[in-house]
Design a protein around this motif. Structure first.
Motif, PDB file in Angstrom:
ATOM      1  N   ARG A 386      33.609  39.353  33.601  1.00  0.00           N
ATOM      2  CA  ARG A 386      32.486  40.009  32.717  1.00  0.00           C
ATOM      3  C   ARG A 386      32.655  40.305  31.340  1.00  0.00           C
ATOM      4  O   ARG A 386      31.840  40.152  30.524  1.00  0.00           O
ATOM      5  N   TRP A 387      33.974  40.578  31.097  1.00  0.00           N
ATOM      6  CA  TRP A 387      34.431  40.810  29.881  1.00  0.00           C
ATOM      7  C   TRP A 387      34.518  39.442  28.891  1.00  0.00           C
ATOM      8  O   TRP A 387      34.088  39.638  27.869  1.00  0.00           O
ATOM      9  N   THR A 388      34.698  38.542  29.506  1.00  0.00           N
ATOM     10  CA  THR A 388      34.849  37.062  28.910  1.00  0.00           C
ATOM     11  C   THR A 388      33.542  36.904  28.563  1.00  0.00           C
ATOM     12  O   THR A 388      33.298  36.348  27.235  1.00  0.00           O
ATOM     13  N   ARG A 389      32.418  37.029  29.453  1.00  0.00           N
ATOM     14  CA  ARG A 389      31.179  36.653  28.923  1.00  0.00           C
ATOM     15  C   ARG A 389      30.633  37.615  27.842  1.00  0.00           C
ATOM     16  O   ARG A 389      29.568  36.926  27.022  1.00  0.00           O
ATOM     17  N   GLU A 390      30.996  38.811  28.065  1.00  0.00           N
ATOM     18  CA  GLU A 390      30.396  39.707  27.131  1.00  0.00           C
ATOM     19  C   GLU A 390      31.002  39.405  25.488  1.00  0.00           C
ATOM     20  O   GLU A 390      30.413  39.585  24.684  1.00  0.00           O
ATOM     21  N   LEU A 391      32.357  39.338  25.571  1.00  0.00           N
ATOM     22  CA  LEU A 391      32.974  38.809  24.235  1.00  0.00           C
ATOM     23  C   LEU A 391      32.270  37.770  23.612  1.00  0.00           C
ATOM     24  O   LEU A 391      31.975  37.436  22.602  1.00  0.00           O
ATOM     25  N   HIS A 392      32.116  36.618  24.806  1.00  0.00           N
ATOM     26  CA  HIS A 392      31.395  35.330  24.058  1.00  0.00           C
ATOM     27  C   HIS A 392      30.190  35.705  23.290  1.00  0.00           C
ATOM     28  O   HIS A 392      29.515  35.033  22.641  1.00  0.00           O
ATOM     29  N   ALA A 393      29.212  36.284  24.180  1.00  0.00           N
ATOM     30  CA  ALA A 393      27.906  36.845  23.710  1.00  0.00           C
ATOM     31  C   ALA A 393      27.910  37.405  22.539  1.00  0.00           C
ATOM     32  O   ALA A 393      27.119  37.234  21.722  1.00  0.00           O
ATOM     33  N   ALA A 394      28.839  38.481  22.340  1.00  0.00           N
ATOM     34  CA  ALA A 394      29.026  39.128  21.099  1.00  0.00           C
ATOM     35  C   ALA A 394      29.286  38.299  19.995  1.00  0.00           C
ATOM     36  O   ALA A 394      28.984  38.675  18.792  1.00  0.00           O
ATOM     37  N   LEU A 395      29.947  37.381  20.155  1.00  0.00           N
ATOM     38  CA  LEU A 395      30.372  36.391  18.925  1.00  0.00           C
ATOM     39  C   LEU A 395      29.309  35.187  18.516  1.00  0.00           C
ATOM     40  O   LEU A 395      29.333  34.710  17.754  1.00  0.00           O
ATOM     41  N   ARG A 396      28.348  35.437  19.375  1.00  0.00           N
ATOM     42  CA  ARG A 396      27.349  34.223  19.184  1.00  0.00           C
ATOM     43  C   ARG A 396      26.645  34.153  17.648  1.00  0.00           C
ATOM     44  O   ARG A 396      26.444  33.118  17.199  1.00  0.00           O
ATOM     45  N   PRO A 397      26.446  35.430  16.868  1.00  0.00           N
ATOM     46  CA  PRO A 397      25.995  35.285  15.539  1.00  0.00           C
ATOM     47  C   PRO A 397      26.849  34.443  14.588  1.00  0.00           C
ATOM     48  O   PRO A 397      26.352  34.064  13.721  1.00  0.00           O
ATOM     49  N   TRP A 398      28.269  34.369  15.005  1.00  0.00           N
ATOM     50  CA  TRP A 398      29.062  34.033  13.903  1.00  0.00           C
ATOM     51  C   TRP A 398      29.564  32.369  14.539  1.00  0.00           C
ATOM     52  O   TRP A 398      30.220  31.735  13.658  1.00  0.00           O
ATOM     53  N   VAL A 399      29.313  32.037  15.664  1.00  0.00           N
ATOM     54  CA  VAL A 399      29.951  30.771  16.070  1.00  0.00           C
ATOM     55  C   VAL A 399      28.806  29.611  16.052  1.00  0.00           C
ATOM     56  O   VAL A 399      27.790  30.180  15.993  1.00  0.00           O
ATOM     57  N   GLU A 400      29.332  28.346  16.076  1.00  0.00           N
ATOM     58  CA  GLU A 400      28.425  27.277  16.059  1.00  0.00           C
ATOM     59  C   GLU A 400      27.753  26.767  17.453  1.00  0.00           C
ATOM     60  O   GLU A 400      28.344  27.351  18.535  1.00  0.00           O
ATOM     61  N   ASP A 401      26.784  26.185  17.584  1.00  0.00           N
ATOM     62  CA  ASP A 401      26.159  25.841  18.727  1.00  0.00           C
ATOM     63  C   ASP A 401      26.932  24.576  19.014  1.00  0.00           C
ATOM     64  O   ASP A 401      26.347  23.414  18.926  1.00  0.00           O
ATOM     65  N   ALA A 402      28.264  24.688  19.258  1.00  0.00           N
ATOM     66  CA  ALA A 402      29.237  23.546  19.591  1.00  0.00           C
ATOM     67  C   ALA A 402      30.288  23.972  20.130  1.00  0.00           C
ATOM     68  O   ALA A 402      30.745  25.206  19.958  1.00  0.00           O
ATOM     69  N   VAL A 403      31.086  23.173  21.047  1.00  0.00           N
ATOM     70  CA  VAL A 403      32.191  23.433  22.046  1.00  0.00           C
ATOM     71  C   VAL A 403      33.054  21.997  22.172  1.00  0.00           C
ATOM     72  O   VAL A 403      32.585  21.157  22.322  1.00  0.00           O
TER      73      VAL A 403
END
Length: 451
Positions: A386-403
């Motif tokens: 849960r913590w991992t998913r929430e951090l990833h979601a919180a970073l969404r405004p700053w990261v690219e749609d790329a992995v």
């Protein structure tokens, strides 16, 4: 149910051996880096040669089995292990032939980074690989291969001269710029979608002693340290790579740190790193001259086998204040002391290659923003995930749609297209040519996500 006569015939065709669930080595062989993966193949073929892999493909077709392919077994998604099918284990294929005059190495798919580095450094040579030495060269290279030498020499896949690959029809092909060039394009970043690569030919480069190690500050200083790091990293020459990250030290203190690798004259590197080492009174500074093998092993202790892992990742172009605030906030509440959040730098030569030159499309000055969550007890699965998913979601405004495809987890099939960006449709077309039936689907599969 596999008939005994079919199993006996298969066994007779192998130089390697077969493990069944009742055999002594079966459990140890099916276990991989991520302890959350607990799958049970019907049988494991421990291959000794490319001919063994060809035999595996024939047996799979005859028995209509699912297959998986294991190199180093270090991928977080656990695609190396299947349930109820045939696991093709390449980990014993460790041939390595260095040609110091031509600066080439032919390396079999069972080698780890540690194996390859050791053999090449005997001649003062190296090829770009990753940053954790138990990682297998096969999965790393097929996904791209981001590491310490990327700024100066590019990604692992950029340094490929050719591969030997067993395709879905059981042929052993050479893929190179002049032989099956479409297949060669695709294996450089396309993961395990195209076949089983049994050996890799890499270009080598002179690499002597380096300046490496890390430096750390209290977490409270992160909002001052990271903006400086952002500017410092963007101005660094190709010979210098700088990976930032958040982690917890042995006494439980949370810190922000920067690990470095300077690939050049030692005195020049030490001079260039002075501004970073003089910043804000660090609590630890382990930056020093060292051998390249020691640099490559520097992160190994943080990722031992047997822990449970759940990762999320995206590419980040700019380390803006909003992203820093999110990283600091979540690090302060991280449920596991073993978890790291990293910013792995990709720049220089790795970023200058045309996005269409290889299947690996994400060619920018950027960071691979990694949430590497790990813990011991299965009872803690839910809160760590849960913590991992929430951090990833919180970073969404700053990261690219790329992995980076090598960072995708087992539950991220919806992000496979993002791993290839503008190259996705071309990769699907090459997949359709060499594997029209999607024979190889135990991977981050492109055929299953075409429109």
């Amino acid at each position: 149910m596999i008939k005994q006569c079919a199993l006996d015939d298969f066994r007779s065709k192998l130089r390697g051996d077969i493990l069944l669930p009742q055999d002594a080595d079966y459990d140890a062989t099916r276990r991989i880096f991520n302890a959350m993966i607990d799958r049970r193949p019907a049988l494991i073929a421990r291959c000794a040669s490319a001919a063994d892999v060809v035999a595996c493909i024939g047996f799979k077709r005859a028995e209509a089995l699912e297959i998986s392919v294991r190199g180093g077994g270090h991928n977080v998604s656990g695609k190396a292990v299947c349930d109820g099918g045939l696991m093709i284990d390449l980990s014993r294929m460790k041939g390595c032939r260095v040609d110091p005059l031509r600066r080439r190495v032919r390396a079999e798919a069972g080698l780890t980074l540690a194996d390859l580095d050791r053999d090449c450094q005997a001649f003062g040579l190296a090829t770009p690989t990753g940053i954790v030495s138990p990682t297998g060269i096969a999965g790393l290279t097929l996904g791209g291969g981001i590491g310490w030498l990327g700024g100066k020499h590019g990604l692992s896949c950029d340094n490929l001269e050719s591969v030997d690959i067993v395709t879905a029809d059981g042929r052993l092909l050479v893929a190179a710029p002049t032989e099956h060039p479409d297949l060669f394009w695709a294996v450089r970043g396309g993961g395990a979608n195209l076949g089983v690569v049994t050996s890799f030919e890499y270009r080598l480069h002179e690499v002597g002693p380096v300046v490496g190690g890390g430096i750390a500050w209290p977490l409270a200083r992160a909002k001052h340290v990271l903006p400086f790091y952002d500017e410092f990293a963007r101005a660094c020459p190709d010979e210098l790579s700088l990976n930032a990250g958040f982690f917890t030290v042995e006494d439980g203190t949370k810190v922000v740190g920067v690990k470095v690798a300077w690939i050049g004259p030692l005195d020049v590197g030490e001079r260039l790193l002075k501004p970073l080492r003089s910043l804000d009174s660090p609590v630890a500074d382990g930056i020093a001259p060292m051998g390249f093998v020691d640099l490559q092993r520097g992160g190994d202790g943080a990722f031992p086998r047997g822990r449970r892992h759940y990762w999320k990742a995206s590419f980040l172009r700019r380390l803006e204040q909003g992203a820093i605030d999110v990283l600091v906030e979540f690090t302060a509440t991280c449920p596991s002391p073993y978890t790291q959040v990293g910013l792995q730098q990709m720049h220089g030569q790795a970023a200058r290659v045309s996005p269409t030159e290889t299947a690996f499309a994400h060619r920018h000055d950027q960071w691979d923003c990694l949430i590497l969550t790990q813990w011991d007890d299965a009872a803690d699965d839910e809160r760590n995930i849960r913590w991992t998913r929430e951090l990833h979601a919180a970073l969404r405004p700053w990261v690219e749609d790329a992995v980076y495809v090598n960072n995708l987890g087992d539950d991220e099939a919806d992000r496979v297209r993002s791993a290839y960006g503008a190259n996705f449709d071309r990769l699907v077309a090459v997949k359709a040519k060499y594997d029209p039936d999607n024979f190889f689907r135990g991977n981050q599969n492109v055929a299953e996500h075409r429109i």
